[in-house]
Design a protein around this motif. Sequence first.
Motif, PDB file in Angstrom:
ATOM      1  N   THR A 291       0.844  -1.187   0.000  1.00 32.29           N
ATOM      2  CA  THR A 291       0.000   0.000   0.000  1.00 32.29           C
ATOM      3  C   THR A 291       0.881   1.239   0.000  1.00 32.29           C
ATOM      4  N   GLY A 292       0.509   2.195  -0.843  1.00 32.08           N
ATOM      5  CA  GLY A 292       1.313   3.401  -0.978  1.00 32.08           C
ATOM      6  C   GLY A 292       2.185   3.387  -2.215  1.00 32.08           C
ATOM      7  N   THR A 293       2.154   2.264  -2.968  1.00 30.45           N
ATOM      8  CA  THR A 293       2.972   2.169  -4.184  1.00 30.45           C
ATOM      9  C   THR A 293       2.134   2.371  -5.446  1.00 30.45           C
ATOM     10  N   GLY A 294       0.887   2.816  -5.292  1.00 36.25           N
ATOM     11  CA  GLY A 294       0.041   3.077  -6.472  1.00 36.25           C
ATOM     12  C   GLY A 294      -0.459   1.817  -7.143  1.00 36.25           C
ATOM     13  N   LYS A 295      -0.821   0.822  -6.332  1.00 37.29           N
ATOM     14  CA  LYS A 295      -1.266  -0.465  -6.883  1.00 37.29           C
ATOM     15  C   LYS A 295      -2.524  -0.318  -7.742  1.00 37.29           C
ATOM     16  N   SER A 296      -3.488   0.474  -7.291  1.00 30.75           N
ATOM     17  CA  SER A 296      -4.754   0.609  -8.022  1.00 30.75           C
ATOM     18  C   SER A 296      -4.540   1.180  -9.419  1.00 30.75           C
ATOM     19  N   LEU A 297      -3.753   2.249  -9.505  1.00 32.57           N
ATOM     20  CA  LEU A 297      -3.495   2.843 -10.821  1.00 32.57           C
ATOM     21  C   LEU A 297      -2.711   1.892 -11.717  1.00 32.57           C
ATOM     22  N   SER A 298      -1.793   1.136 -11.127  1.00 38.69           N
ATOM     23  CA  SER A 298      -1.035   0.153 -11.911  1.00 38.69           C
ATOM     24  C   SER A 298      -1.970  -0.919 -12.473  1.00 38.69           C
ATOM     25  N   LEU A 299      -2.908  -1.380 -11.640  1.00 38.77           N
ATOM     26  CA  LEU A 299      -3.897  -2.365 -12.102  1.00 38.77           C
ATOM     27  C   LEU A 299      -4.742  -1.787 -13.236  1.00 38.77           C
ATOM     28  N   ILE A 300      -5.196  -0.549 -13.059  1.00 39.85           N
ATOM     29  CA  ILE A 300      -6.074   0.082 -14.052  1.00 39.85           C
ATOM     30  C   ILE A 300      -5.352   0.252 -15.383  1.00 39.85           C
ATOM     31  N   CYS A 301      -4.204   0.895 -15.343  1.00 46.43           N
ATOM     32  CA  CYS A 301      -3.507   1.230 -16.594  1.00 46.43           C
ATOM     33  C   CYS A 301      -2.933  -0.011 -17.271  1.00 46.43           C
ATOM     34  N   GLY A 302      -2.446  -0.972 -16.489  1.00 48.88           N
ATOM     35  CA  GLY A 302      -1.924  -2.199 -17.084  1.00 48.88           C
ATOM     36  C   GLY A 302      -3.022  -3.040 -17.708  1.00 48.88           C
ATOM     37  N   ALA A 303      -4.121  -3.228 -16.980  1.00 50.09           N
ATOM     38  CA  ALA A 303      -5.206  -4.087 -17.466  1.00 50.09           C
ATOM     39  C   ALA A 303      -5.953  -3.449 -18.642  1.00 50.09           C
ATOM     40  N   LEU A 304      -6.233  -2.149 -18.555  1.00 49.84           N
ATOM     41  CA  LEU A 304      -6.981  -1.494 -19.636  1.00 49.84           C
ATOM     42  C   LEU A 304      -6.126  -1.314 -20.891  1.00 49.84           C
ATOM     43  N   SER A 305      -4.816  -1.197 -20.713  1.00 51.41           N
ATOM     44  CA  SER A 305      -3.929  -1.184 -21.890  1.00 51.41           C
ATOM     45  C   SER A 305      -4.020  -2.517 -22.616  1.00 51.41           C
ATOM     46  N   TRP A 306      -4.005  -3.605 -21.848  1.00 52.24           N
ATOM     47  CA  TRP A 306      -4.135  -4.928 -22.482  1.00 52.24           C
ATOM     48  C   TRP A 306      -5.483  -5.052 -23.181  1.00 52.24           C
ATOM     49  N   LEU A 307      -6.563  -4.609 -22.530  1.00 56.81           N
ATOM     50  CA  LEU A 307      -7.901  -4.738 -23.113  1.00 56.81           C
ATOM     51  C   LEU A 307      -8.004  -3.953 -24.417  1.00 56.81           C
ATOM     52  N   THR A 308      -7.463  -2.738 -24.425  1.00 57.92           N
ATOM     53  CA  THR A 308      -7.472  -1.915 -25.643  1.00 57.92           C
ATOM     54  C   THR A 308      -6.708  -2.602 -26.766  1.00 57.92           C
ATOM     55  N   ASP A 309      -5.513  -3.108 -26.454  1.00 58.44           N
ATOM     56  CA  ASP A 309      -4.708  -3.796 -27.469  1.00 58.44           C
ATOM     57  C   ASP A 309      -5.381  -5.079 -27.941  1.00 58.44           C
ATOM     58  N   PHE A 310      -6.008  -5.796 -27.005  1.00 56.11           N
ATOM     59  CA  PHE A 310      -6.672  -7.059 -27.351  1.00 56.11           C
ATOM     60  C   PHE A 310      -7.818  -6.808 -28.337  1.00 56.11           C
ATOM     61  N   GLU A 311      -8.618  -5.787 -28.070  1.00 52.74           N
ATOM     62  CA  GLU A 311      -9.740  -5.466 -28.952  1.00 52.74           C
ATOM     63  C   GLU A 311      -9.241  -5.034 -30.331  1.00 52.74           C
TER      64      GLU A 311
ATOM     65  N   GLU B  50     -10.011   6.346  -8.872  1.00 52.62           N
ATOM     66  CA  GLU B  50      -8.727   6.203  -9.561  1.00 52.62           C
ATOM     67  C   GLU B  50      -8.932   6.046 -11.069  1.00 52.62           C
ATOM     68  N   VAL B  51      -9.982   5.316 -11.462  1.00 54.88           N
ATOM     69  CA  VAL B  51     -10.303   5.180 -12.894  1.00 54.88           C
ATOM     70  C   VAL B  51     -10.622   6.551 -13.482  1.00 54.88           C
ATOM     71  N   GLN B  52     -11.377   7.365 -12.725  1.00 51.97           N
ATOM     72  CA  GLN B  52     -11.744   8.704 -13.203  1.00 51.97           C
ATOM     73  C   GLN B  52     -10.514   9.578 -13.418  1.00 51.97           C
ATOM     74  N   LYS B  53      -9.451   9.333 -12.635  1.00 50.42           N
ATOM     75  CA  LYS B  53      -8.222  10.130 -12.779  1.00 50.42           C
ATOM     76  C   LYS B  53      -7.291   9.578 -13.853  1.00 50.42           C
ATOM     77  N   SER B  54      -7.568   8.366 -14.346  1.00 47.45           N
ATOM     78  CA  SER B  54      -6.661   7.710 -15.287  1.00 47.45           C
ATOM     79  C   SER B  54      -6.855   8.234 -16.708  1.00 47.45           C
ATOM     80  N   PRO B  55      -5.895   7.976 -17.600  1.00 43.86           N
ATOM     81  CA  PRO B  55      -6.022   8.405 -19.007  1.00 43.86           C
ATOM     82  C   PRO B  55      -7.145   7.682 -19.751  1.00 43.86           C
ATOM     83  N   PHE B  56      -7.715   6.640 -19.158  1.00 42.74           N
ATOM     84  CA  PHE B  56      -8.750   5.849 -19.835  1.00 42.74           C
ATOM     85  C   PHE B  56     -10.164   6.322 -19.498  1.00 42.74           C
ATOM     86  N   SER B  57     -10.301   7.336 -18.644  1.00 45.50           N
ATOM     87  CA  SER B  57     -11.619   7.712 -18.126  1.00 45.50           C
ATOM     88  C   SER B  57     -12.593   8.136 -19.222  1.00 45.50           C
TER      89      SER B  57
END
Length: 894
Positions: free
Chosen positions: A41-61, A225-232
Amino acid sequence: MEGGRTSFPFPYQPYSIQEQFMQALYWALDQGKVGIFESPTGTGKSLSLICGALSWLTDFEEKRKQEADVLLQKGQAVLSSTFTQTPDSSSTEPDWITDFVQKKAQRDLVTKLKDEEIKRKKREERLEMIRNNVQLKFAMKRKVEEDEAFKLLQLSKEEPAEGAGDKEDEELVVAEYESDDETKSKNRFHGHCDDDDDEDLVEEHVTKIYYCSRTHSQLAQFVHEVQKSPFSKDISVVTLGSRQNLCINEEVKRLGSIQRINDRCLEMQKNQHEKSDPEDGVKRRRGPAKAVCPFNKVSAQLQMRDDILGSVHDIEQLLRLGNELHSCPYYATRLSVPPAQLVVLPYQMILHEATRRAAGVQLKGQVVIIDEAHNLSDTLSCIHSAELTGAQLCRAHSQLTQYSERYRSRLKAKNLMYIKQILFVIEGLVKALGGKVGQNPQTQTTQAGTEMLTINNFLFKAQIDNINLFKLQRYFEKSLISRKLGGFVEKYAGSGVSVHTQNPNKENHRTDGLNRFLQSLHSNHSQPVPSLEQQGAAESDRALSMSPMMQMEGFFMTLTNSNTDGRVVLHRHGTLSESSVKFLLLNPAVHFAQVLREARAVVIAGGTMQPVSDFKQELLFSAGVEEGRIAEFSCGHVIPPENILPIVLCNGPSGQELEFTFQTRDSPSMMDETGRVLSNICTVVPGGVVCFFPSYEYSRKVISHWETTGTLGRLANKKKIFQEPKKANQVEQVLSEFSRCIQRCAHDGGSLTGALLFSVVGGKMSEGINFSDDLGRCVVMVGMPYPNIKSPELQEKMAYLDKHLPHTGGRSPGQALIENLCMKAVNQSIGRAIRHRGDYSTIVLCDRRYSRSATLSKLPSWIKERTCTHASFGPAFAALRKFFVEKKRQQQQK
């Protein structure tokens, strides 16, 4: 890693460990792995999950779209060219037939690809229109819908002017149950209609990511965190919750309990279906108008679905949107699931199959991310376990008996048969506890003790082994008997008539016994065991008139588990009312296996996932996952090494050895030495000190001893003392006062240097609470919080693991379970202090046993690597003083 990605969209320059996390996550999703990801906790786990997973989803589609385009072009090229083939001498078919068959296959493929392309484009165009605030076709109807909604709202508030007796009880009577075949009874019980509107509600599921966590506050934080991400702006997100969280109908919300809210909502749904589809072959009796929900309009829900998909909403925003559109957020969010790309939901909606089905969650080929998963095994066991008290069993039997007597002439033979079976099973459960139905459970004595049985042995003991529980479970689901009985009890529980329960046969006595029984229970303040969705809530003021049949249904379902996967525990506590029967799930992997089997990839993430080896053995290998499918990732913390000082303290200031075993921890000398340790710590540590005790009982004992000896007064002269509150709703107030006190002391100076908070491992403040910056400059762990080894449930769990899991490292799986439960609790507690890169704190582990290498290995790596063990108190105290002197000097230089 092959099939990976090196750069990811991120709202700021990510830490290197965040980049590594996202790369490992992307690869795991791409390869269809089961990933175990640990990021403090404190290492930005949520944003890492969001940006890593949604990058994969975008590329997959995008990749899937390109592959479909290539296939489409090839197919069209084949069809447009003249087909030539070398004649096959072995083929008996003429060339023109072979040509026709092959071209037909190509045509079918091209048609399918074209249809998928058209659907995809339509979906993208619709989302683009929503995001650009273009008026959709339903927007024109909004004014009309509002007028209708208010009319329906008025209608739902109206009280029936007249009507009594059987006519107004029609909704309480179970519909005819003609067959055990589900397909025959589906429409009869659920009132499904072939509305043209329903065609709009069916939509194909797109590839999506399901993100789940433990609490609604954690889910809301993730959505922010999703709302603050580049994918919002480009991602379709929906947050799911219970009716209790999402209902906006004040008439229903006022009911309070989750069970009553669910029952009333479903009743209104049924009324609406009956109103819209009167020609279902059942003659309707004249009677007062039935209430329907004014927010359950298809057109309004479709409008809200589109708005949900157009931008990212948390629960609070969904409620506001629902009120604006006069649309139900609960059902609109479920409509949004198929086209959504990211679905945010609580644990139960993923981990419990029946709840998953009800929510419309389909896991086939999708990605599942389970966050805060350090207690995943315990969570699975808890969700699939159930407990009933003797008071609940007797109350359910009394209620169902009254119900069947009142409506005997209107219930068909099949219904009466199944109701008798339910009563027979309940009677068997009460007998197994040593009691009898039809009598007040408060006055029935039972021989105290605990008995552990396999499922089969319990069925024999209760003499219900001849009942087909699978058929009974299906009857519960199809007949909605629990909801019907709940409505019956709610309607008649307050009439105040008191007639003996054992003579309910006369017409005017049919509900009198029920009321007498409920009143007798209420006078003795019996409290039922809460359902899974109500765990942790204050139950002291819960209305006893509510039917416990829903809990009966849940318990009956647990008895359909495999005989080896669970145990039934009979707890007898002197009276039948306080005794209980509990199903204990021993093999959580059996329920997790379906998630692992259906999902494309599963990511299990947490701040502290150690020890991983036992986690894999109990939950993954036992569920049939092969070693090759598991991917592990663990990273350190973003704080500099000099910002944390973990100390293992083996001896106190007077030289007494610190080992808080059950035999030594209650001695006055040990408690006095603990007081001296804390007093010295409070002298040199500024701001807040959080002290964790292994249990509430030990915390009370130590603090009481300190009051007597004056130690507490000496501590209070250095720091203001706070204690973890008994009630969950007081936690925020205590934390707020704790925080204000620390800020005031830092600003004003004076003799007080901050505040000291006494908390309990596994309590309300050991998880989910952040003691960042001055709130937690030192975390003290008194002793090792081992679970109660004498607990029959724990002993049975240990025996089960010893029998079914391999022994490793010279220790049994049962012993490993005890150690792991202890260290998981420790890791959660000590991880409360460091919350961001610039934070700093000290951790003092007061027990010699922490110095053992096997125990140290179970600490998070970023703490373990910096831990110092001190055999005597002097050097440890000097290290603490030096740490804070250095931090004060650094702050003065800034």
